[in-house]
Design an enzyme around this catalytic site. Sequence first.
Site, PDB file in Angstrom:
ATOM      1  N   GLU A  56      -3.403  -7.109  15.469  1.00 32.29           N
ATOM      2  CA  GLU A  56      -2.967  -5.796  14.973  1.00 32.29           C
ATOM      3  C   GLU A  56      -4.114  -4.786  15.076  1.00 32.29           C
ATOM      4  OE1 GLU A  56       0.313  -5.140  11.828  1.00 32.29           O
ATOM      5  OE2 GLU A  56      -1.491  -4.695  10.705  1.00 32.29           O
TER       6      GLU A  56
ATOM      7  N   GLU B  95      10.825  -4.836   4.012  1.00 38.38           N
ATOM      8  CA  GLU B  95      10.936  -6.239   3.600  1.00 38.38           C
ATOM      9  C   GLU B  95      10.483  -6.421   2.146  1.00 38.38           C
ATOM     10  OE1 GLU B  95       9.474  -5.043   6.320  1.00 38.38           O
ATOM     11  OE2 GLU B  95       9.435  -6.493   7.968  1.00 38.38           O
TER      12      GLU B  95
ATOM     13  N   LYS C  15       0.844  -1.197   0.000  1.00 41.97           N
ATOM     14  CA  LYS C  15       0.000   0.000   0.000  1.00 41.97           C
ATOM     15  C   LYS C  15       0.881   1.249   0.000  1.00 41.97           C
ATOM     16  CE  LYS C  15      -3.683   1.993   2.801  1.00 41.97           C
ATOM     17  NZ  LYS C  15      -4.534   1.778   3.965  1.00 41.97           N
TER      18      LYS C  15
ATOM     19  N   HIS D 136      -1.698 -33.363  18.733  1.00 40.36           N
ATOM     20  CA  HIS D 136      -0.491 -34.094  19.083  1.00 40.36           C
ATOM     21  C   HIS D 136       0.622 -33.125  19.459  1.00 40.36           C
ATOM     22  CE1 HIS D 136      -2.400 -37.755  17.688  1.00 40.36           C
ATOM     23  NE2 HIS D 136      -2.952 -36.968  16.777  1.00 40.36           N
TER      24      HIS D 136
ATOM     25  N   LYS E 167      10.096  -0.598  13.541  1.00 39.49           N
ATOM     26  CA  LYS E 167      10.643  -0.146  12.252  1.00 39.49           C
ATOM     27  C   LYS E 167      11.747   0.889  12.491  1.00 39.49           C
ATOM     28  CE  LYS E 167       6.460  -0.754   9.468  1.00 39.49           C
ATOM     29  NZ  LYS E 167       5.380  -0.070   8.758  1.00 39.49           N
TER      30      LYS E 167
ATOM     31  N   GLY F 237      -4.755  -2.257   5.299  1.00 36.43           N
ATOM     32  CA  GLY F 237      -3.971  -3.386   4.785  1.00 36.43           C
ATOM     33  C   GLY F 237      -4.572  -4.737   5.133  1.00 36.43           C
ATOM     34  N   ARG F 238      -4.905  -4.934   6.408  1.00 40.62           N
ATOM     35  CA  ARG F 238      -5.377  -6.266   6.828  1.00 40.62           C
ATOM     36  C   ARG F 238      -6.817  -6.558   6.408  1.00 40.62           C
ATOM     37  NH1 ARG F 238      -3.843  -3.079  10.898  1.00 40.62           N
ATOM     38  NH2 ARG F 238      -5.398  -2.275  12.351  1.00 40.62           N
TER      39      ARG F 238
HETATM   40  O1  F6P Z   1       2.586  -4.575   9.852  1.00 44.70           O
HETATM   41  C1  F6P Z   1       2.406  -3.235   9.658  1.00 44.70           C
HETATM   42  C2  F6P Z   1       1.843  -2.942   8.323  1.00 44.70           C
HETATM   43  O2  F6P Z   1       1.727  -1.565   8.242  1.00 44.70           O
HETATM   44  C3  F6P Z   1       0.491  -3.628   8.060  1.00 44.70           C
HETATM   45  O3  F6P Z   1      -0.577  -2.998   8.612  1.00 44.70           O
HETATM   46  C4  F6P Z   1       0.489  -3.675   6.580  1.00 44.70           C
HETATM   47  O4  F6P Z   1      -0.472  -4.538   6.113  1.00 44.70           O
HETATM   48  C5  F6P Z   1       1.902  -4.119   6.312  1.00 44.70           C
HETATM   49  O5  F6P Z   1       2.663  -3.418   7.262  1.00 44.70           O
HETATM   50  C6  F6P Z   1       2.410  -3.912   4.917  1.00 44.70           C
HETATM   51  O6  F6P Z   1       2.334  -2.583   4.511  1.00 44.70           O
HETATM   52  P1  F6P Z   1       2.401  -2.180   2.994  1.00 44.70           P
HETATM   53  O7  F6P Z   1       1.230  -2.761   2.300  1.00 44.70           O
HETATM   54  O8  F6P Z   1       2.379  -0.684   2.985  1.00 44.70           O
HETATM   55  O9  F6P Z   1       3.691  -2.713   2.421  1.00 44.70           O
END
Ligand code: F6P
Length: 549
Positions: free
Chosen positions: A353, A204, A198, A384, A512, A267-268
């Site tokens: 979250e 990452e 987003k 198990h 972060k 995002g979620r």
């Molecule tokens: O984990 C934090 C977060 O901001 C989430 O809410 C989000 O879904 C994720 O990182 C990834 O963010 P982006 O879509 O901006 O890469």
Amino acid sequence: MNIKKITSLAQNAKSRSIVSLFDHKDRANDFSLSTPYLYLDYSKQNINEVELGKLVEIANEAGLSESITNQFNGDKINNTEERSVLHTVLRAPKEIKKRVLGEKLAGEVEAAELQMLNIVNDVQNGILTSQSGQRFTDVLAIGIGGSYYGVKVSLSALEHYRDLSLAVHVIANVDGGALEEKLKKLNPDTTLVVVISKTFTTQETLLNAKAVKQWMLSCASVKGSQVHNTAAIIEKQWFAVSSNIEAAKSFGINEKHILPMWDWVGGRFSLWSTVGLPLALAIGNENFSKLKQGAHEMDVHFKSADFKNNMPVIMALLGIWNRNALEYPTLAILPYAHSLRALPGYLQQTDMESNGKSVSREGDKLTWLTAPVVFGQEGTNGQHAFMQLMHQSDDIIPTDFIVALKGRSQYTENHKVLVANCFAQSEALMQGKTLAQVKTELFDSGCSLEEVERLAPHKTMKGNTPSNTLVMESLTPETIGSLLALYEHKIFVQGVIWQVNSFDQWGVELGKQLGARVLAAMDGGENDMLSASSQSLIARFKADSTVRN
Ligand code: F6P
């Protein structure tokens, strides 16, 4: 939230056995609910009608009806980021989109949907091909958090609907090992890449995207003859989903291949948006639209059913009852379906979250606890492993069992055993086994008095563990859409009653910031803001990497 009302109500329940509640003859029937695609049995919860009625009162006092209306109408309920929360509109019919978003924005959403639909059709029909003119064999989606979990959970949940000529892979972790493992399986000439972010700033995702780009470009230049223009491979084979179009463009992604996202989709909760592209490529447009339809049916139910017959509301209230009245700190998610193996991880993010907060929407310190620690895994595997603790430790772990009546495999006997285990576990967790019962069993099996006394305490089970059982006919796009929407709304309702903003996630920011500082220190920068512990760990890493190099 009226925490006093809740805790005083709980006094009776704390010492009560759930089994005793079944003296109420129609309990299984009265404590269950149906929606078009799901059936919820909550009769194994430690709650009676009066207590549930009081919880409904608490929901009313919290202004739940108004909050639901505000969410669906697009009020800026994410108050710390001043954003609306409108993922529900993405799965709603056109007229609702127009009413809620207005003509212009609804038009943009429809255009993005059409863009996505065309990409899927064109890839499936071989109109969109790779740089070397071949049909795509693989899709690699790069994203993390909300830009990963929704796609991941639905890809496995709907694996029986997948187009077998196109394998869809997802990668989130920044661990190079994870990336290597994926890339080994892929042919750069026939792989379509989708970067989902987003913000298009997530460390990452960007690092993984750069590494994949490098891999693709270097493979292309080695093969030189097959791929005429190495840079063009990125332009042809890469797509992005982002609300930061400029950043996606500067990364090198063809503007025509960038699908927009909006700040009013968290995002979620974003699976229903263009984030769903890799999933739609895997299951096709029609199934993707059925997934949204299933979710929409749950939205309709949530908005219209009275609270006592409202599945997300009831599940939310039971969760609050277990968390704040009975003071159980965890929630186990146990899907008895291999295809739902990613559900616990998905719900860890959506639930923790969203509601893992300790101040109110206004910033006041809360005097009650919020989201439980969510964990779980597919049944029967958990039986198990950690379920030993659920049966015999003194911790009570409320559980959601999730099961499909019809299996998808040819091994029907296996499916019967799977379902039997699911039903048996909820029964065992509720009934337990008393010392007296164990002793009788041991005597009956011929044990001596001494053996009975020695073994009986070890074989006693505490019981009285509350659970929900969510049942669906089979795993279809509609049922999965409904299931995910059910949990989204449950989490929203809990947020309203706990008075938190469920739609921000400031907690992840500190990690972060410090991550950037640690990285700088590893590269020789200042580290005096870090503790002696972290400084010594960094020194150890540096010493070791010198040896490695
Ligand atoms: O984990 C934090 C977060 O901001 C989430 O809410 C989000 O879904 C994720 O990182 C990834 O963010 P982006 O879509 O901006 O890469």
